[in-house]
Design a protein around this motif. Sequence first.
Motif, PDB file in Angstrom:
ATOM      1  N   ALA A 152      58.600  31.335  36.371  1.00  0.00           N
ATOM      2  CA  ALA A 152      58.064  32.671  36.670  1.00  0.00           C
ATOM      3  C   ALA A 152      56.604  32.710  36.250  1.00  0.00           C
ATOM      4  O   ALA A 152      56.238  32.189  35.180  1.00  0.00           O
ATOM      5  CB  ALA A 152      58.860  33.749  35.940  1.00  0.00           C
ATOM      6  N   LEU A 153      55.773  33.323  37.090  1.00  0.00           N
ATOM      7  CA  LEU A 153      54.325  33.339  36.859  1.00  0.00           C
ATOM      8  C   LEU A 153      53.734  34.702  37.171  1.00  0.00           C
ATOM      9  O   LEU A 153      54.226  35.419  38.044  1.00  0.00           O
ATOM     10  CB  LEU A 153      53.627  32.316  37.770  1.00  0.00           C
ATOM     11  CG  LEU A 153      54.129  30.877  37.785  1.00  0.00           C
ATOM     12  CD1 LEU A 153      53.550  30.145  38.979  1.00  0.00           C
ATOM     13  CD2 LEU A 153      53.758  30.176  36.491  1.00  0.00           C
ATOM     14  N   LYS A 154      52.688  35.045  36.462  1.00  0.00           N
ATOM     15  CA  LYS A 154      51.787  36.108  36.886  1.00  0.00           C
ATOM     16  C   LYS A 154      50.589  35.391  37.483  1.00  0.00           C
ATOM     17  O   LYS A 154      49.924  34.606  36.797  1.00  0.00           O
ATOM     18  CB  LYS A 154      51.347  36.973  35.708  1.00  0.00           C
ATOM     19  CG  LYS A 154      50.333  38.043  36.107  1.00  0.00           C
ATOM     20  CD  LYS A 154      49.803  38.812  34.896  1.00  0.00           C
ATOM     21  CE  LYS A 154      48.767  39.836  35.314  1.00  0.00           C
ATOM     22  NZ  LYS A 154      48.195  40.565  34.139  1.00  0.00           N
ATOM     23  N   MET A 155      50.329  35.614  38.774  1.00  0.00           N
ATOM     24  CA  MET A 155      49.287  34.816  39.417  1.00  0.00           C
ATOM     25  C   MET A 155      48.620  35.584  40.551  1.00  0.00           C
ATOM     26  O   MET A 155      49.109  36.608  41.027  1.00  0.00           O
ATOM     27  CB  MET A 155      49.866  33.509  39.961  1.00  0.00           C
ATOM     28  CG  MET A 155      50.978  33.701  40.981  1.00  0.00           C
ATOM     29  SD  MET A 155      51.495  32.146  41.741  1.00  0.00           S
ATOM     30  CE  MET A 155      50.714  32.305  43.351  1.00  0.00           C
ATOM     31  N   TRP A 182      46.438  32.457  36.634  1.00  0.00           N
ATOM     32  CA  TRP A 182      47.843  32.745  36.415  1.00  0.00           C
ATOM     33  C   TRP A 182      48.237  32.647  34.953  1.00  0.00           C
ATOM     34  O   TRP A 182      47.517  32.125  34.117  1.00  0.00           O
ATOM     35  CB  TRP A 182      48.719  31.833  37.256  1.00  0.00           C
ATOM     36  CG  TRP A 182      48.455  30.353  37.085  1.00  0.00           C
ATOM     37  CD1 TRP A 182      47.655  29.747  36.172  1.00  0.00           C
ATOM     38  CD2 TRP A 182      49.002  29.306  37.869  1.00  0.00           C
ATOM     39  NE1 TRP A 182      47.675  28.395  36.330  1.00  0.00           N
ATOM     40  CE2 TRP A 182      48.499  28.093  37.367  1.00  0.00           C
ATOM     41  CE3 TRP A 182      49.870  29.267  38.945  1.00  0.00           C
ATOM     42  CZ2 TRP A 182      48.850  26.858  37.908  1.00  0.00           C
ATOM     43  CZ3 TRP A 182      50.215  28.037  39.481  1.00  0.00           C
ATOM     44  CH2 TRP A 182      49.701  26.850  38.973  1.00  0.00           C
ATOM     45  N   LYS A 183      49.408  33.197  34.678  1.00  0.00           N
ATOM     46  CA  LYS A 183      49.990  33.146  33.340  1.00  0.00           C
ATOM     47  C   LYS A 183      51.445  32.718  33.498  1.00  0.00           C
ATOM     48  O   LYS A 183      52.184  33.295  34.297  1.00  0.00           O
ATOM     49  CB  LYS A 183      49.914  34.519  32.664  1.00  0.00           C
ATOM     50  CG  LYS A 183      50.585  34.571  31.299  1.00  0.00           C
ATOM     51  CD  LYS A 183      50.497  35.978  30.709  1.00  0.00           C
ATOM     52  CE  LYS A 183      51.190  36.036  29.350  1.00  0.00           C
ATOM     53  NZ  LYS A 183      51.134  37.431  28.788  1.00  0.00           N
ATOM     54  N   SER A 231      47.153  40.894  41.308  1.00  0.00           N
ATOM     55  CA  SER A 231      48.046  39.852  40.822  1.00  0.00           C
ATOM     56  C   SER A 231      49.474  40.100  41.305  1.00  0.00           C
ATOM     57  O   SER A 231      49.826  41.206  41.732  1.00  0.00           O
ATOM     58  CB  SER A 231      48.024  39.800  39.290  1.00  0.00           C
ATOM     59  OG  SER A 231      46.734  39.447  38.807  1.00  0.00           O
ATOM     60  N   PHE A 232      50.287  39.049  41.182  1.00  0.00           N
ATOM     61  CA  PHE A 232      51.673  39.104  41.634  1.00  0.00           C
ATOM     62  C   PHE A 232      52.582  38.507  40.568  1.00  0.00           C
ATOM     63  O   PHE A 232      52.183  37.622  39.808  1.00  0.00           O
ATOM     64  CB  PHE A 232      51.858  38.295  42.930  1.00  0.00           C
ATOM     65  CG  PHE A 232      51.095  38.826  44.107  1.00  0.00           C
ATOM     66  CD1 PHE A 232      51.712  39.610  45.062  1.00  0.00           C
ATOM     67  CD2 PHE A 232      49.738  38.525  44.254  1.00  0.00           C
ATOM     68  CE1 PHE A 232      51.005  40.090  46.144  1.00  0.00           C
ATOM     69  CE2 PHE A 232      49.023  38.996  45.341  1.00  0.00           C
ATOM     70  CZ  PHE A 232      49.654  39.792  46.292  1.00  0.00           C
ATOM     71  N   LEU A 233      53.805  39.027  40.521  1.00  0.00           N
ATOM     72  CA  LEU A 233      54.863  38.373  39.767  1.00  0.00           C
ATOM     73  C   LEU A 233      55.566  37.453  40.748  1.00  0.00           C
ATOM     74  O   LEU A 233      56.142  37.901  41.745  1.00  0.00           O
ATOM     75  CB  LEU A 233      55.848  39.395  39.198  1.00  0.00           C
ATOM     76  CG  LEU A 233      57.123  38.808  38.555  1.00  0.00           C
ATOM     77  CD1 LEU A 233      56.783  37.901  37.375  1.00  0.00           C
ATOM     78  CD2 LEU A 233      58.075  39.921  38.118  1.00  0.00           C
TER      79      LEU A 233
END
Length: 306
Positions: A198-201, A222-223, A259-261
């Motif tokens: 799973a990313l925040k990007m 991203w995170k 940003s997106f999950l």
Amino acid sequence: MAHMRSGALLTQVLSLTLLTWAAEDYDYYTWQADNVQSGHFHAKQPQCVDIPADLRLCHSVGYKRMRLPNLLEHESMQEVRQQAGSWVPLLAKRCHSNTQVFLCSLFAPVCLDQPIFPCRSLCEAVRNSCAPVMETYGFPWPEMLQCHKFPNDNDLCIPEQFAGQQVAPTPASEVCPPCDSELKTDTILDHFCASDFALKMKIKEVKKERNDRKVIAAQKKWKVLKAGELRRKDQKKLVLRIRNGADCTCAQLDSLEGSFLIMGRRVGQQMLLTTIHKWDKKSKELKFAIKRMKSHRCPIFHTVFQ
């Protein structure tokens, strides 16, 4: 009472149970002496137990009590919870109106004096509608649910609901499965567990390639929320695919700003996109889900789809 649980009356009771979902009116606490089911020996005698509230797959199925061990040979409620939880994301996709009926007939079978399996036609109807959705996530229809294992419709079994009727497809059927998820805490966590990473990007661009849609990540934007199968070399140029997603709709990708999950799975050499949400800073549901990800205990998802 024992005579009431046999022959034609059992069929009548089962029919009432299936068509009106009123199984709570027929609680059975005594069982046949044998403890052999489907050729397998169980150390525990079958018993009738409450369907717990945290068995989310089946708690809303329409009856209150279930048979344990179940028809998938799970002998403890802990095992039932663990395995059934893996199917909640599929149920949320609404791929067939009978998905919950079919799955719960196996995971949480209704309390009757003898086990009643789903009919083969019920299995086939659900499989034909839901297998393509599972394929989007890189999962084949599992061996344990092969339809030839279930009885023919002329035997005593759980039939397809709405059989012979035309059930109108939901608008969601035109939406790419990864793009069709509610921004709700429980739903996000279900998909978090079902995904390898799973990313925040941020997204650089989206392209179509044959039947797929490719989502290309913006570098260093991203995170990582869950690393899982995501390797360092993947992060150099991350490309996620929506399998068979070239022509279905995905409102989240109409604009690539912000940003997106993103959640996904590794299948062979490909990284499949399993869930996408706009990163809405104002969403309390998203905020709570991200906070819970750090301590959330997931079911063992991969053991179900074998």
